[in-house]
Motif scaffolding. Structure first.
Motif, PDB file in Angstrom:
ATOM      1  N   GLY A  65      20.253  38.174  32.804  1.00 33.93           N
ATOM      2  CA  GLY A  65      20.069  36.792  32.404  1.00 33.93           C
ATOM      3  C   GLY A  65      21.378  36.049  32.254  1.00 33.93           C
ATOM      4  N   GLU A  66      21.277  34.751  32.031  1.00 33.22           N
ATOM      5  CA  GLU A  66      22.449  33.883  31.987  1.00 33.22           C
ATOM      6  C   GLU A  66      23.351  34.180  30.802  1.00 33.22           C
ATOM      7  OE1 GLU A  66      25.029  31.240  33.542  1.00 33.22           O
ATOM      8  OE2 GLU A  66      23.227  32.091  34.432  1.00 33.22           O
ATOM      9  N   THR A  67      22.782  34.586  29.669  1.00 33.26           N
ATOM     10  CA  THR A  67      23.597  34.891  28.492  1.00 33.26           C
ATOM     11  C   THR A  67      24.560  36.026  28.790  1.00 33.26           C
ATOM     12  OG1 THR A  67      21.868  34.146  26.984  1.00 33.26           O
ATOM     13  CG2 THR A  67      23.560  35.593  26.076  1.00 33.26           C
ATOM     14  N   ASP A  68      24.054  37.105  29.378  1.00 29.77           N
ATOM     15  CA  ASP A  68      24.918  38.221  29.747  1.00 29.77           C
ATOM     16  C   ASP A  68      25.958  37.794  30.777  1.00 29.77           C
ATOM     17  OD1 ASP A  68      23.369  39.713  28.085  1.00 29.77           O
ATOM     18  OD2 ASP A  68      22.820  41.235  29.559  1.00 29.77           O
ATOM     19  N   ARG A  69      25.529  36.982  31.748  1.00 30.18           N
ATOM     20  CA  ARG A  69      26.454  36.580  32.812  1.00 30.18           C
ATOM     21  C   ARG A  69      27.640  35.789  32.255  1.00 30.18           C
ATOM     22  NH1 ARG A  69      25.945  36.970  37.980  1.00 30.18           N
ATOM     23  NH2 ARG A  69      23.754  37.579  37.773  1.00 30.18           N
ATOM     24  N   ARG A  70      27.387  34.993  31.230  1.00 36.17           N
ATOM     25  CA  ARG A  70      28.462  34.177  30.646  1.00 36.17           C
ATOM     26  C   ARG A  70      29.471  35.018  29.877  1.00 36.17           C
ATOM     27  NH1 ARG A  70      24.266  30.316  29.352  1.00 36.17           N
ATOM     28  NH2 ARG A  70      24.268  31.090  27.196  1.00 36.17           N
ATOM     29  N   LEU A  71      29.161  36.288  29.631  1.00 37.79           N
ATOM     30  CA  LEU A  71      30.121  37.164  28.965  1.00 37.79           C
ATOM     31  C   LEU A  71      31.244  37.581  29.905  1.00 37.79           C
ATOM     32  CD1 LEU A  71      27.620  39.548  27.129  1.00 37.79           C
ATOM     33  CD2 LEU A  71      28.928  37.676  26.098  1.00 37.79           C
ATOM     34  N   PHE A  72      30.979  37.574  31.218  1.00 35.44           N
ATOM     35  CA  PHE A  72      31.930  38.010  32.237  1.00 35.44           C
ATOM     36  C   PHE A  72      32.401  39.444  32.017  1.00 35.44           C
ATOM     37  CE2 PHE A  72      32.055  33.426  32.642  1.00 35.44           C
ATOM     38  CZ  PHE A  72      32.011  33.263  34.017  1.00 35.44           C
ATOM     39  N   SER A  73      31.524  40.259  31.386  1.00 35.53           N
ATOM     40  CA  SER A  73      31.829  41.675  31.216  1.00 35.53           C
ATOM     41  C   SER A  73      31.515  42.473  32.476  1.00 35.53           C
ATOM     42  CB  SER A  73      31.025  42.248  30.042  1.00 35.53           C
ATOM     43  OG  SER A  73      31.412  41.659  28.828  1.00 35.53           O
ATOM     44  N   HIS A  74      30.943  41.815  33.481  1.00 40.14           N
ATOM     45  CA  HIS A  74      30.568  42.524  34.696  1.00 40.14           C
ATOM     46  C   HIS A  74      31.697  42.510  35.729  1.00 40.14           C
ATOM     47  CE1 HIS A  74      29.272  38.342  34.890  1.00 40.14           C
ATOM     48  NE2 HIS A  74      29.273  38.396  36.205  1.00 40.14           N
ATOM     49  N   TYR A  75      32.920  42.335  35.283  1.00 40.44           N
ATOM     50  CA  TYR A  75      34.102  42.459  36.122  1.00 40.44           C
ATOM     51  C   TYR A  75      35.165  43.278  35.372  1.00 40.44           C
ATOM     52  CZ  TYR A  75      32.229  38.465  38.765  1.00 40.44           C
ATOM     53  OH  TYR A  75      31.435  37.623  39.495  1.00 40.44           O
ATOM     54  N   LEU A  76      36.066  43.868  36.133  1.00 36.49           N
ATOM     55  CA  LEU A  76      37.289  44.420  35.570  1.00 36.49           C
ATOM     56  C   LEU A  76      38.385  43.395  35.812  1.00 36.49           C
ATOM     57  CD1 LEU A  76      39.028  46.727  34.377  1.00 36.49           C
ATOM     58  CD2 LEU A  76      39.278  47.594  36.713  1.00 36.49           C
ATOM     59  N   TRP A  77      39.056  42.974  34.749  1.00 38.75           N
ATOM     60  CA  TRP A  77      40.063  41.922  34.845  1.00 38.75           C
ATOM     61  C   TRP A  77      41.471  42.510  34.825  1.00 38.75           C
ATOM     62  CZ3 TRP A  77      38.466  36.943  35.647  1.00 38.75           C
ATOM     63  CH2 TRP A  77      37.117  36.691  35.455  1.00 38.75           C
ATOM     64  N   ASN A  78      42.412  41.758  35.361  1.00 38.39           N
ATOM     65  CA  ASN A  78      43.781  42.263  35.471  1.00 38.39           C
ATOM     66  C   ASN A  78      44.427  42.556  34.122  1.00 38.39           C
ATOM     67  OD1 ASN A  78      43.686  42.205  38.225  1.00 38.39           O
ATOM     68  ND2 ASN A  78      44.969  40.387  38.487  1.00 38.39           N
ATOM     69  N   ALA A  79      44.001  41.872  33.075  1.00 43.87           N
ATOM     70  CA  ALA A  79      44.562  42.163  31.755  1.00 43.87           C
ATOM     71  C   ALA A  79      44.283  43.608  31.351  1.00 43.87           C
ATOM     72  CB  ALA A  79      43.987  41.203  30.709  1.00 43.87           C
ATOM     73  N   SER A  80      43.081  44.107  31.662  1.00 40.55           N
ATOM     74  CA  SER A  80      42.753  45.510  31.363  1.00 40.55           C
ATOM     75  C   SER A  80      43.596  46.457  32.208  1.00 40.55           C
ATOM     76  CB  SER A  80      41.268  45.774  31.611  1.00 40.55           C
ATOM     77  OG  SER A  80      40.464  45.119  30.655  1.00 40.55           O
ATOM     78  N   LEU A  81      43.814  46.099  33.473  1.00 39.49           N
ATOM     79  CA  LEU A  81      44.659  46.922  34.331  1.00 39.49           C
ATOM     80  C   LEU A  81      46.067  47.047  33.758  1.00 39.49           C
ATOM     81  CD1 LEU A  81      43.714  45.676  37.928  1.00 39.49           C
ATOM     82  CD2 LEU A  81      43.099  47.855  36.880  1.00 39.49           C
ATOM     83  N   LEU A  82      46.636  45.921  33.330  1.00 46.70           N
ATOM     84  CA  LEU A  82      47.997  45.944  32.818  1.00 46.70           C
ATOM     85  C   LEU A  82      48.086  46.732  31.513  1.00 46.70           C
ATOM     86  CD1 LEU A  82      50.923  45.096  33.084  1.00 46.70           C
ATOM     87  CD2 LEU A  82      50.367  42.966  31.893  1.00 46.70           C
ATOM     88  N   LEU A  83      47.143  46.512  30.594  1.00 49.09           N
ATOM     89  CA  LEU A  83      47.196  47.224  29.325  1.00 49.09           C
ATOM     90  C   LEU A  83      47.025  48.724  29.541  1.00 49.09           C
ATOM     91  CD1 LEU A  83      47.527  47.187  26.334  1.00 49.09           C
ATOM     92  CD2 LEU A  83      45.131  46.490  26.079  1.00 49.09           C
ATOM     93  N   ALA A  84      46.111  49.132  30.429  1.00 47.96           N
ATOM     94  CA  ALA A  84      45.935  50.554  30.736  1.00 47.96           C
ATOM     95  C   ALA A  84      47.212  51.144  31.322  1.00 47.96           C
ATOM     96  CB  ALA A  84      44.769  50.746  31.698  1.00 47.96           C
ATOM     97  N   GLU A  85      47.891  50.368  32.170  1.00 51.26           N
ATOM     98  CA  GLU A  85      49.124  50.850  32.782  1.00 51.26           C
ATOM     99  C   GLU A  85      50.236  51.001  31.738  1.00 51.26           C
ATOM    100  OE1 GLU A  85      51.851  49.350  36.488  1.00 51.26           O
ATOM    101  OE2 GLU A  85      49.663  49.253  36.720  1.00 51.26           O
ATOM    102  N   PHE A  86      50.325  50.064  30.812  1.00 54.39           N
ATOM    103  CA  PHE A  86      51.304  50.175  29.720  1.00 54.39           C
ATOM    104  C   PHE A  86      51.037  51.419  28.870  1.00 54.39           C
ATOM    105  CE2 PHE A  86      52.531  45.383  29.156  1.00 54.39           C
ATOM    106  CZ  PHE A  86      53.325  45.468  30.282  1.00 54.39           C
ATOM    107  N   LYS A 105      61.452  44.829  25.770  1.00 53.57           N
ATOM    108  CA  LYS A 105      62.437  45.845  25.381  1.00 53.57           C
ATOM    109  C   LYS A 105      62.203  46.349  23.959  1.00 53.57           C
ATOM    110  CE  LYS A 105      67.433  46.551  24.852  1.00 53.57           C
ATOM    111  NZ  LYS A 105      68.770  45.939  24.997  1.00 53.57           N
ATOM    112  N   GLY A 106      62.184  47.681  23.824  1.00 53.22           N
ATOM    113  CA  GLY A 106      62.052  48.289  22.508  1.00 53.22           C
ATOM    114  C   GLY A 106      60.623  48.468  22.035  1.00 53.22           C
ATOM    115  N   LEU A 107      59.662  47.871  22.737  1.00 49.09           N
ATOM    116  CA  LEU A 107      58.258  48.018  22.352  1.00 49.09           C
ATOM    117  C   LEU A 107      57.652  49.223  23.062  1.00 49.09           C
ATOM    118  CD1 LEU A 107      57.050  44.317  22.628  1.00 49.09           C
ATOM    119  CD2 LEU A 107      57.654  45.550  20.545  1.00 49.09           C
ATOM    120  N   SER A 108      56.752  49.910  22.399  1.00 51.12           N
ATOM    121  CA  SER A 108      56.079  51.055  23.003  1.00 51.12           C
ATOM    122  C   SER A 108      54.570  50.875  22.918  1.00 51.12           C
ATOM    123  CB  SER A 108      56.481  52.354  22.299  1.00 51.12           C
ATOM    124  OG  SER A 108      55.723  53.445  22.789  1.00 51.12           O
TER     125      SER A 108
END
Length: 316
Positions: A65-86, A105-108
């Motif tokens: 339904g439209e409510t779920d679609r508006r969550l946009f959880s049905h994609y993998l976004w680049n922010a998740s890719l970058l955080l996983a890589e970090f 620099k200096g952050l882990s």
């Protein structure tokens, strides 16, 4: 340096229609264009890291339904890719060239031995990476829509397994990689809602996260206050606790920038910005600039990385 999206491929049938063929050709037609959302309900994703022994299979939720679609959880976004890589980079290497230079620099982003939680997880890729690399515990949350929750449970169960965990690098201490976590919680959570009448989850996990993951959750400005409240609720009240917020510019810089308002972060989230900068899909970095204007093609290439820590008055 490999581009951010190079680890992702589609699993499933080849493109069938003209629109599909066009979408796969955009990188040739427009060399500056980059895909910032990946997959769909018909195509699961293969995430292949050179540091993992096997590729991960990431399924996407099929919106109901439209409510779920508006969550946009049905994609993998680049922010998740970058955080996983970090997380992968710093959990496997105590020090790297990137942690010793650049705007971070200096952050882990090392999660070994720490309790992690993710808000608006979508596919849960950062949490999966933390679980594979020795996090003490992993808590995964998203809006309590049945399709989204099922996908989260399936992705976590399929991928947080010892056979997907990396082996120690040659010459490294074999104990440098901790066991794959078995302490895993997956729960529905609507930001800013902590009523425990139907679930004990909000109360039992209050202030338990050493590291809080927030990937691509800033595109709805009307939810910023609720998101800050959820960060405040789940993040530990310690000087070492951190929330990692990575976001794209999907609805424009002005709409997402309000999340970082210092007073609102302090009053609603109990946190303040330790560091904030921008990074593109090729690893190029630049200072965070609220006033910067990019066209839509350039905008898709960039993410904002923010590290939040507890305000002094919020530490116990």
């Amino acid at each position: 340096m490999a581009t951010l999206t190079s680890r992702i491929t589609l699993k499933g049938d080849e493109p069938a229609g003209p629109e599909d063929y066009l979408s796969t050709s955009l990188g040739v037609i427009f060399p500056d264009d980059v895909t910032n959302q990946h997959g769909d309900a018909e195509h699961s994703l293969i995430y292949a890291s050179p540091k993992l022994p096997k590729p991960l299979l990431i399924e996407l939720a099929e919106p109901e339904g439209e409510t779920d679609r508006r969550l946009f959880s049905h994609y993998l976004w680049n922010a998740s890719l970058l955080l996983a890589e970090f997380i992968e980079r710093d959990s496997l290497e105590a020090e790297s060239e990137e942690t010793e230079a650049g705007l971070g620099k200096g952050l882990s982003f090392d999660t070994r031995g720490l309790s992690t939680a993710e808000l608006g997880a979508g596919t849960a890729l950062p949490s999966i990476m933390a679980g594979l690399l020795g996090a003490k515990s992993v808590t995964v949350t998203d809006y309590p829509a049945p399709a989204v929750m099922k996908t989260l449970r399936d992705n976590v169960a399929r991928n947080i397994k010892p056979e997907f965990a990396p082996l120690p690098l040659p010459g490294n201490d074999p104990n440098s990689i901790l066991p794959v976590t078995t302490d895993i919680t997956i729960e529905g959570h609507e930001w800013g809602v902590f009523d425990s009448s139907s679930s004990s989850f909000p109360a039992s996990h209050a202030h338990t996260a050493d590291r809080l993951f927030v990937a691509d959750c800033l595109w709805m400005p009307w939810q910023h206050a609720n998101l800050r409240r959820s960060i405040n609720h789940f993040l530990k009240k310690t000087t070492s606790a951190r929330a990692w917020v990575v976001a794209g510019f999907h609805t424009g810089r002005a709409k997402m920038a309000g999340f970082y308002d210092a007073e609102a972060l302090r009053e609603e989230g109990g946190v303040e910005i330790e560091r904030i900068w921008e990074r593109d899909c090729d690893g190029v970095e630049r200072e965070w600039d609220v006033e910067r204007e990019d066209d839509i093609t350039v905008r898709k290439r960039w993410l904002v990385v923010a590290v939040l820590k507890r305000c002094e008055g919020m530490v116990e």
